[in-house]
Write a protein that holds these residues in place. Structure first.
Motif, PDB file in Angstrom:
ATOM      1  N   LYS A 241      38.477  36.462  40.489  1.00 47.53           N
ATOM      2  CA  LYS A 241      37.645  35.994  39.379  1.00 47.53           C
ATOM      3  C   LYS A 241      37.810  36.876  38.145  1.00 47.53           C
ATOM      4  O   LYS A 241      38.050  36.380  37.049  1.00 47.53           O
ATOM      5  CB  LYS A 241      36.175  35.982  39.820  1.00 47.53           C
ATOM      6  N   VAL A 242      37.705  38.196  38.317  1.00 45.60           N
ATOM      7  CA  VAL A 242      37.764  39.128  37.186  1.00 45.60           C
ATOM      8  C   VAL A 242      39.124  39.081  36.490  1.00 45.60           C
ATOM      9  O   VAL A 242      39.207  39.083  35.271  1.00 45.60           O
ATOM     10  CB  VAL A 242      37.446  40.580  37.648  1.00 45.60           C
ATOM     11  N   TYR A 243      40.198  39.046  37.280  1.00 51.89           N
ATOM     12  CA  TYR A 243      41.528  39.086  36.689  1.00 51.89           C
ATOM     13  C   TYR A 243      42.122  37.697  36.505  1.00 51.89           C
ATOM     14  O   TYR A 243      43.260  37.562  36.100  1.00 51.89           O
ATOM     15  CB  TYR A 243      42.455  39.971  37.537  1.00 51.89           C
ATOM     16  N   ASP A 244      41.349  36.669  36.828  1.00 50.13           N
ATOM     17  CA  ASP A 244      41.772  35.278  36.643  1.00 50.13           C
ATOM     18  C   ASP A 244      43.153  35.044  37.254  1.00 50.13           C
ATOM     19  O   ASP A 244      44.078  34.563  36.600  1.00 50.13           O
ATOM     20  CB  ASP A 244      41.766  34.915  35.150  1.00 50.13           C
ATOM     21  N   ILE A 245      43.281  35.419  38.520  1.00 57.66           N
ATOM     22  CA  ILE A 245      44.550  35.287  39.232  1.00 57.66           C
ATOM     23  C   ILE A 245      44.533  33.986  40.025  1.00 57.66           C
ATOM     24  O   ILE A 245      43.535  33.639  40.641  1.00 57.66           O
ATOM     25  CB  ILE A 245      44.766  36.474  40.196  1.00 57.66           C
ATOM     26  N   ASP A 246      45.667  33.306  40.022  1.00 59.42           N
ATOM     27  CA  ASP A 246      45.810  32.090  40.804  1.00 59.42           C
ATOM     28  C   ASP A 246      46.234  32.470  42.220  1.00 59.42           C
ATOM     29  O   ASP A 246      47.303  33.020  42.433  1.00 59.42           O
ATOM     30  CB  ASP A 246      46.863  31.181  40.155  1.00 59.42           C
ATOM     31  N   GLU A 247      45.389  32.180  43.200  1.00 58.49           N
ATOM     32  CA  GLU A 247      45.642  32.597  44.585  1.00 58.49           C
ATOM     33  C   GLU A 247      46.926  31.994  45.143  1.00 58.49           C
ATOM     34  O   GLU A 247      47.637  32.628  45.906  1.00 58.49           O
ATOM     35  CB  GLU A 247      44.446  32.184  45.454  1.00 58.49           C
ATOM     36  N   VAL A 248      47.268  30.791  44.726  1.00 55.22           N
ATOM     37  CA  VAL A 248      48.462  30.123  45.235  1.00 55.22           C
ATOM     38  C   VAL A 248      49.720  30.884  44.834  1.00 55.22           C
ATOM     39  O   VAL A 248      50.618  31.094  45.639  1.00 55.22           O
ATOM     40  CB  VAL A 248      48.528  28.660  44.707  1.00 55.22           C
ATOM     41  N   SER A 249      49.786  31.333  43.571  1.00 48.93           N
ATOM     42  CA  SER A 249      50.997  32.034  43.115  1.00 48.93           C
ATOM     43  C   SER A 249      51.176  33.357  43.854  1.00 48.93           C
ATOM     44  O   SER A 249      52.277  33.757  44.155  1.00 48.93           O
ATOM     45  CB  SER A 249      50.943  32.279  41.604  1.00 48.93           C
ATOM     46  N   ILE A 250      50.069  34.028  44.163  1.00 45.67           N
ATOM     47  CA  ILE A 250      50.171  35.303  44.887  1.00 45.67           C
ATOM     48  C   ILE A 250      50.673  35.071  46.300  1.00 45.67           C
ATOM     49  O   ILE A 250      51.574  35.741  46.768  1.00 45.67           O
ATOM     50  CB  ILE A 250      48.811  36.019  44.914  1.00 45.67           C
ATOM     51  N   SER A 251      50.098  34.088  46.984  1.00 41.61           N
ATOM     52  CA  SER A 251      50.520  33.873  48.369  1.00 41.61           C
ATOM     53  C   SER A 251      51.964  33.403  48.445  1.00 41.61           C
ATOM     54  O   SER A 251      52.688  33.797  49.341  1.00 41.61           O
ATOM     55  CB  SER A 251      49.584  32.879  49.063  1.00 41.61           C
ATOM     56  N   SER A 252      52.419  32.593  47.487  1.00 36.85           N
ATOM     57  CA  SER A 252      53.817  32.151  47.532  1.00 36.85           C
ATOM     58  C   SER A 252      54.753  33.319  47.240  1.00 36.85           C
ATOM     59  O   SER A 252      55.811  33.429  47.840  1.00 36.85           O
ATOM     60  CB  SER A 252      54.060  31.002  46.549  1.00 36.85           C
TER      61      SER A 252
ATOM     62  N   ALA B  39      47.387  43.666  45.972  1.00 32.82           N
ATOM     63  CA  ALA B  39      47.237  43.741  47.431  1.00 32.82           C
ATOM     64  C   ALA B  39      45.919  43.119  47.863  1.00 32.82           C
ATOM     65  O   ALA B  39      45.862  42.397  48.864  1.00 32.82           O
ATOM     66  CB  ALA B  39      47.309  45.194  47.894  1.00 32.82           C
ATOM     67  N   ILE B  40      44.858  43.366  47.115  1.00 36.74           N
ATOM     68  CA  ILE B  40      43.553  42.772  47.439  1.00 36.74           C
ATOM     69  C   ILE B  40      43.612  41.261  47.249  1.00 36.74           C
ATOM     70  O   ILE B  40      43.199  40.498  48.118  1.00 36.74           O
ATOM     71  CB  ILE B  40      42.440  43.396  46.573  1.00 36.74           C
ATOM     72  N   ALA B  41      44.139  40.834  46.107  1.00 39.75           N
ATOM     73  CA  ALA B  41      44.198  39.394  45.812  1.00 39.75           C
ATOM     74  C   ALA B  41      45.077  38.649  46.807  1.00 39.75           C
ATOM     75  O   ALA B  41      44.787  37.515  47.180  1.00 39.75           O
ATOM     76  CB  ALA B  41      44.720  39.179  44.393  1.00 39.75           C
ATOM     77  N   GLY B  42      46.156  39.307  47.268  1.00 39.39           N
ATOM     78  CA  GLY B  42      47.077  38.661  48.194  1.00 39.39           C
ATOM     79  C   GLY B  42      46.747  38.889  49.662  1.00 39.39           C
ATOM     80  O   GLY B  42      47.468  38.425  50.540  1.00 39.39           O
TER      81      GLY B  42
ATOM     82  N   LEU C 188      36.357  42.423  48.251  1.00 39.65           N
ATOM     83  CA  LEU C 188      36.787  42.406  46.853  1.00 39.65           C
ATOM     84  C   LEU C 188      37.682  41.248  46.441  1.00 39.65           C
ATOM     85  O   LEU C 188      37.901  41.046  45.252  1.00 39.65           O
ATOM     86  CB  LEU C 188      37.496  43.722  46.512  1.00 39.65           C
ATOM     87  N   LYS C 189      38.204  40.495  47.398  1.00 41.20           N
ATOM     88  CA  LYS C 189      39.186  39.454  47.051  1.00 41.20           C
ATOM     89  C   LYS C 189      38.630  38.465  46.023  1.00 41.20           C
ATOM     90  O   LYS C 189      39.258  38.203  45.001  1.00 41.20           O
ATOM     91  CB  LYS C 189      39.645  38.713  48.303  1.00 41.20           C
ATOM     92  N   ASP C 190      37.435  37.928  46.276  1.00 40.38           N
ATOM     93  CA  ASP C 190      36.856  36.950  45.341  1.00 40.38           C
ATOM     94  C   ASP C 190      36.607  37.568  43.970  1.00 40.38           C
ATOM     95  O   ASP C 190      36.861  36.947  42.941  1.00 40.38           O
ATOM     96  CB  ASP C 190      35.555  36.372  45.904  1.00 40.38           C
ATOM     97  N   LYS C 191      36.106  38.808  43.960  1.00 38.17           N
ATOM     98  CA  LYS C 191      35.846  39.485  42.677  1.00 38.17           C
ATOM     99  C   LYS C 191      37.135  39.692  41.903  1.00 38.17           C
ATOM    100  O   LYS C 191      37.183  39.457  40.692  1.00 38.17           O
ATOM    101  CB  LYS C 191      35.181  40.850  42.923  1.00 38.17           C
ATOM    102  N   VAL C 192      38.188  40.146  42.583  1.00 37.44           N
ATOM    103  CA  VAL C 192      39.464  40.412  41.917  1.00 37.44           C
ATOM    104  C   VAL C 192      40.057  39.112  41.372  1.00 37.44           C
ATOM    105  O   VAL C 192      40.530  39.070  40.237  1.00 37.44           O
ATOM    106  CB  VAL C 192      40.453  41.121  42.876  1.00 37.44           C
TER     107      VAL C 192
ATOM    108  N   ARG D  96      35.692  51.353  40.276  1.00 35.61           N
ATOM    109  CA  ARG D  96      34.309  50.903  40.468  1.00 35.61           C
ATOM    110  C   ARG D  96      34.217  49.802  41.515  1.00 35.61           C
ATOM    111  O   ARG D  96      33.261  49.757  42.286  1.00 35.61           O
ATOM    112  CB  ARG D  96      33.721  50.442  39.133  1.00 35.61           C
ATOM    113  N   LEU D  97      35.196  48.907  41.537  1.00 34.67           N
ATOM    114  CA  LEU D  97      35.209  47.866  42.570  1.00 34.67           C
ATOM    115  C   LEU D  97      35.342  48.496  43.956  1.00 34.67           C
ATOM    116  O   LEU D  97      34.647  48.107  44.895  1.00 34.67           O
ATOM    117  CB  LEU D  97      36.357  46.876  42.333  1.00 34.67           C
TER     118      LEU D  97
END
Length: 193
Positions: free
Chosen positions: A133-144, A100-103, A127-131, A72-73
């Motif tokens: 927010k929806v999955y409560d992912i920490d952007e810093v951990s993904i990029s590292s 992949a979207i979040a990172g 979709l990055k902001d939605k992903v 749906r996203l």
């Protein structure tokens, strides 16, 4: 809106299933991911998305709610239709698409047949902001993690290993422990190459 179907599995193919519910056979389009998750049992449940157009009503089925949510996203992105979204979910798992979207991983999304660089960038941008927010992912951990992965892959390439082979091994290593340092990723990857 049809939320889910629970019934008898009449026919199972890589692109669709037919489920009988209350004497009515439903033709449900599925991804390869869902196909692999459906057991050859008599009774199954699929979460559905009904797409209504002027000339058709098309039913899509998913083994997991998370896959339906990603579908749906993807549909909300301009230029991504149901067939492209289904192709993405057949090529990558919902978790791979989400990560992949979040990172901001354009090459992973672009690896799907029919997705060009601009479309991949649009998917990430929309979709990055939605992903996150929806999955409560920490952007810093993904990029590292992506940085560690990229550095490890570069080092393995310098050592003479083909990128695709090295990437498969590094992905397996990171699935076991995503918090590894670059050095540990390389050490464990070398043991498996």
């Amino acid at each position: 809106m049809i939320h889910h179907l629970k019934g008898k599995l009449v026919e199972k193919n890589p692109t669709y299933v037919i489920i009988e519910c209350g004497g009515v056979g439903y033709f449900v389009n599925i991804s390869l991911h869902t196909f692999s998750k459906i057991a050859d049992e008599e009774n199954i449940i699929l979460y559905t998305h009904l797409q209504v157009k002027e000339d058709s009503h098309t039913l899509f089925g998913f083994a997991e709610k998370s896959e339906r949510e990603i579908f749906r996203l993807l549909l909300s992105v301009s230029g991504i239709g149901s067939s492209t979204a289904r192709t993405m979910l057949s090529s990558l798992t919902p978790a791979q698409i989400r990560d992949a979207i979040a990172g901001g991983d354009v090459p992973t999304i672009q690896s799907v047949k029919g997705i060009g660089a601009k479309t991949a960038q649009r998917v990430i941008l929309d979709l990055k902001d939605k992903v996150l927010k929806v999955y409560d992912i920490d952007e810093v951990s993904i990029s590292s993690n992506n940085t560690n992965k990229d550095e490890a892959l570069s080092a393995l390439e310098v050592l003479g290993f083909p990128r695709r082979q090295a990437e498969k091994v590094v992905d397996k290593v990171l699935q076991q422990d995503a918090s590894l340092s670059v050095e540990n990723i390389i050490k464990l990857a070398l043991k498996n190459l």
